[in-house]
Design a protein around this motif. Sequence first.
Motif, PDB file in Angstrom:
ATOM      1  N   ASP A  98     -45.455 -55.567 -10.552  1.00 32.57           N
ATOM      2  CA  ASP A  98     -46.599 -54.882 -11.135  1.00 32.57           C
ATOM      3  C   ASP A  98     -47.464 -54.290 -10.040  1.00 32.57           C
ATOM      4  O   ASP A  98     -47.621 -54.889  -8.969  1.00 32.57           O
ATOM      5  CB  ASP A  98     -47.427 -55.850 -11.983  1.00 32.57           C
ATOM      6  CG  ASP A  98     -46.674 -56.341 -13.208  1.00 32.57           C
ATOM      7  OD1 ASP A  98     -45.897 -55.548 -13.776  1.00 32.57           O
ATOM      8  OD2 ASP A  98     -46.858 -57.508 -13.594  1.00 32.57           O
ATOM      9  N   ALA A  99     -48.042 -53.119 -10.323  1.00 31.50           N
ATOM     10  CA  ALA A  99     -48.897 -52.442  -9.350  1.00 31.50           C
ATOM     11  C   ALA A  99     -49.990 -51.654 -10.062  1.00 31.50           C
ATOM     12  O   ALA A  99     -49.801 -51.195 -11.191  1.00 31.50           O
ATOM     13  CB  ALA A  99     -48.068 -51.496  -8.485  1.00 31.50           C
ATOM     14  N   LYS A 100     -51.114 -51.499  -9.355  1.00 34.87           N
ATOM     15  CA  LYS A 100     -52.225 -50.701  -9.881  1.00 34.87           C
ATOM     16  C   LYS A 100     -51.972 -49.207  -9.716  1.00 34.87           C
ATOM     17  O   LYS A 100     -52.407 -48.403 -10.538  1.00 34.87           O
ATOM     18  CB  LYS A 100     -53.517 -51.080  -9.155  1.00 34.87           C
ATOM     19  CG  LYS A 100     -53.949 -52.514  -9.382  1.00 34.87           C
ATOM     20  CD  LYS A 100     -55.161 -52.852  -8.532  1.00 34.87           C
ATOM     21  CE  LYS A 100     -55.487 -54.331  -8.640  1.00 34.87           C
ATOM     22  NZ  LYS A 100     -56.545 -54.724  -7.695  1.00 34.87           N
ATOM     23  N   HIS A 101     -51.314 -48.836  -8.615  1.00 37.48           N
ATOM     24  CA  HIS A 101     -50.989 -47.438  -8.330  1.00 37.48           C
ATOM     25  C   HIS A 101     -49.539 -47.341  -7.892  1.00 37.48           C
ATOM     26  O   HIS A 101     -49.012 -48.273  -7.286  1.00 37.48           O
ATOM     27  CB  HIS A 101     -51.880 -46.878  -7.208  1.00 37.48           C
ATOM     28  CG  HIS A 101     -53.300 -46.718  -7.602  1.00 37.48           C
ATOM     29  ND1 HIS A 101     -53.801 -45.537  -8.090  1.00 37.48           N
ATOM     30  CD2 HIS A 101     -54.335 -47.589  -7.580  1.00 37.48           C
ATOM     31  CE1 HIS A 101     -55.090 -45.693  -8.353  1.00 37.48           C
ATOM     32  NE2 HIS A 101     -55.436 -46.927  -8.059  1.00 37.48           N
ATOM     33  N   VAL A 102     -48.917 -46.190  -8.152  1.00 39.55           N
ATOM     34  CA  VAL A 102     -47.549 -45.919  -7.720  1.00 39.55           C
ATOM     35  C   VAL A 102     -47.560 -44.608  -6.946  1.00 39.55           C
ATOM     36  O   VAL A 102     -48.150 -43.620  -7.406  1.00 39.55           O
ATOM     37  CB  VAL A 102     -46.588 -45.810  -8.919  1.00 39.55           C
ATOM     38  CG1 VAL A 102     -45.190 -45.384  -8.465  1.00 39.55           C
ATOM     39  CG2 VAL A 102     -46.528 -47.120  -9.689  1.00 39.55           C
ATOM     40  N   ILE A 103     -46.903 -44.615  -5.784  1.00 38.71           N
ATOM     41  CA  ILE A 103     -46.687 -43.382  -5.019  1.00 38.71           C
ATOM     42  C   ILE A 103     -45.192 -43.097  -5.045  1.00 38.71           C
ATOM     43  O   ILE A 103     -44.394 -43.908  -4.574  1.00 38.71           O
ATOM     44  CB  ILE A 103     -47.185 -43.496  -3.565  1.00 38.71           C
ATOM     45  CG1 ILE A 103     -48.683 -43.784  -3.521  1.00 38.71           C
ATOM     46  CG2 ILE A 103     -46.843 -42.207  -2.790  1.00 38.71           C
ATOM     47  CD1 ILE A 103     -49.234 -44.031  -2.114  1.00 38.71           C
ATOM     48  N   LEU A 104     -44.826 -41.950  -5.593  1.00 43.25           N
ATOM     49  CA  LEU A 104     -43.429 -41.527  -5.651  1.00 43.25           C
ATOM     50  C   LEU A 104     -43.133 -40.696  -4.409  1.00 43.25           C
ATOM     51  O   LEU A 104     -43.671 -39.599  -4.245  1.00 43.25           O
ATOM     52  CB  LEU A 104     -43.182 -40.702  -6.909  1.00 43.25           C
ATOM     53  CG  LEU A 104     -43.469 -41.432  -8.230  1.00 43.25           C
ATOM     54  CD1 LEU A 104     -43.507 -40.434  -9.379  1.00 43.25           C
ATOM     55  CD2 LEU A 104     -42.433 -42.512  -8.467  1.00 43.25           C
ATOM     56  N   SER A 105     -42.298 -41.232  -3.534  1.00 42.62           N
ATOM     57  CA  SER A 105     -41.859 -40.495  -2.337  1.00 42.62           C
ATOM     58  C   SER A 105     -40.339 -40.513  -2.339  1.00 42.62           C
ATOM     59  O   SER A 105     -39.700 -41.039  -1.435  1.00 42.62           O
ATOM     60  CB  SER A 105     -42.450 -41.107  -1.073  1.00 42.62           C
ATOM     61  OG  SER A 105     -42.099 -42.471  -0.965  1.00 42.62           O
ATOM     62  N   THR A 106     -39.795 -39.928  -3.373  1.00 41.54           N
ATOM     63  CA  THR A 106     -38.376 -40.038  -3.686  1.00 41.54           C
ATOM     64  C   THR A 106     -37.552 -38.834  -3.242  1.00 41.54           C
ATOM     65  O   THR A 106     -36.397 -38.696  -3.663  1.00 41.54           O
ATOM     66  CB  THR A 106     -38.204 -40.252  -5.200  1.00 41.54           C
ATOM     67  OG1 THR A 106     -38.872 -39.181  -5.893  1.00 41.54           O
ATOM     68  CG2 THR A 106     -38.790 -41.580  -5.646  1.00 41.54           C
ATOM     69  N   GLY A 107     -38.114 -37.973  -2.421  1.00 40.49           N
ATOM     70  CA  GLY A 107     -37.373 -36.804  -1.956  1.00 40.49           C
ATOM     71  C   GLY A 107     -36.940 -35.919  -3.099  1.00 40.49           C
ATOM     72  O   GLY A 107     -37.753 -35.506  -3.925  1.00 40.49           O
ATOM     73  N   VAL A 108     -35.633 -35.659  -3.175  1.00 36.19           N
ATOM     74  CA  VAL A 108     -35.104 -34.782  -4.230  1.00 36.19           C
ATOM     75  C   VAL A 108     -34.765 -35.538  -5.513  1.00 36.19           C
ATOM     76  O   VAL A 108     -34.435 -34.922  -6.519  1.00 36.19           O
ATOM     77  CB  VAL A 108     -33.865 -34.008  -3.736  1.00 36.19           C
ATOM     78  CG1 VAL A 108     -34.238 -33.077  -2.589  1.00 36.19           C
ATOM     79  CG2 VAL A 108     -32.749 -34.938  -3.332  1.00 36.19           C
ATOM     80  N   ALA A 109     -34.854 -36.852  -5.489  1.00 37.38           N
ATOM     81  CA  ALA A 109     -34.514 -37.670  -6.661  1.00 37.38           C
ATOM     82  C   ALA A 109     -35.735 -37.782  -7.578  1.00 37.38           C
ATOM     83  O   ALA A 109     -36.679 -38.510  -7.266  1.00 37.38           O
ATOM     84  CB  ALA A 109     -34.036 -39.047  -6.220  1.00 37.38           C
ATOM     85  N   LEU A 110     -35.708 -37.072  -8.681  1.00 34.47           N
ATOM     86  CA  LEU A 110     -36.876 -37.023  -9.566  1.00 34.47           C
ATOM     87  C   LEU A 110     -36.667 -37.681 -10.921  1.00 34.47           C
ATOM     88  O   LEU A 110     -37.587 -37.723 -11.737  1.00 34.47           O
ATOM     89  CB  LEU A 110     -37.304 -35.566  -9.771  1.00 34.47           C
ATOM     90  CG  LEU A 110     -37.615 -34.766  -8.504  1.00 34.47           C
ATOM     91  CD1 LEU A 110     -38.062 -33.361  -8.884  1.00 34.47           C
ATOM     92  CD2 LEU A 110     -38.663 -35.464  -7.655  1.00 34.47           C
TER      93      LEU A 110
END
Length: 191
Positions: A98-110
């Motif tokens: 569980d998290a309060k915030h999510v940062i998506l740094s997934t490159g080309v994988a969306l």
Amino acid sequence: MYDVAIIGAGPAGASAAIFTAKAGKKTLVVDHDKGMTKKAWFENYYGITEISGPELVETGIKQFQRLGADLVEEEATEIKTNGDGTFTITTSENKQFDAKHVILSTGVALALAEQLGVITKPGTEPRIKTVLQVDEQGRTNIDGVWAAGTAAGVSVHAIITAGDGGKVAINVISELNGERYVDHDIYQPNS
């Protein structure tokens, strides 16, 4: 409960984790070890004469772990919004965080972002067809979900994605703190 969960440990994700962990935020990084940085060779990365992609990624991981961030070496397979404004990340091994915030740094994988309902738009970089729509701070259309690096439409150059990860992390930290966060250390030479 993590303050921040970062999906991806390439230059954008690792930079974000370095900043959030150094700021004392409980940080989780989930990475499946398949990012495009692993295939790169760098001679144009500030402060480094030359380095392979795998070495750069490993250095970033060591740095954020030294600062206190946790690493889970699995694929993030689902992100769910919870009724209280938090998120649950599920991995390929059915672990949940569980998290309060999510940062998506997934490159080309969306796909993960698209499952969550993050709005996409056409990419502008060569061979990057689609990116996540973000504002200047890195926010997506879903409160608490941010994006950084190539996934957020910045240049695919690692130094630029790293800077974008740092920028987004500073904005997340600022939101968590309720005031603008600045991370400047002062060099203290030995006398």
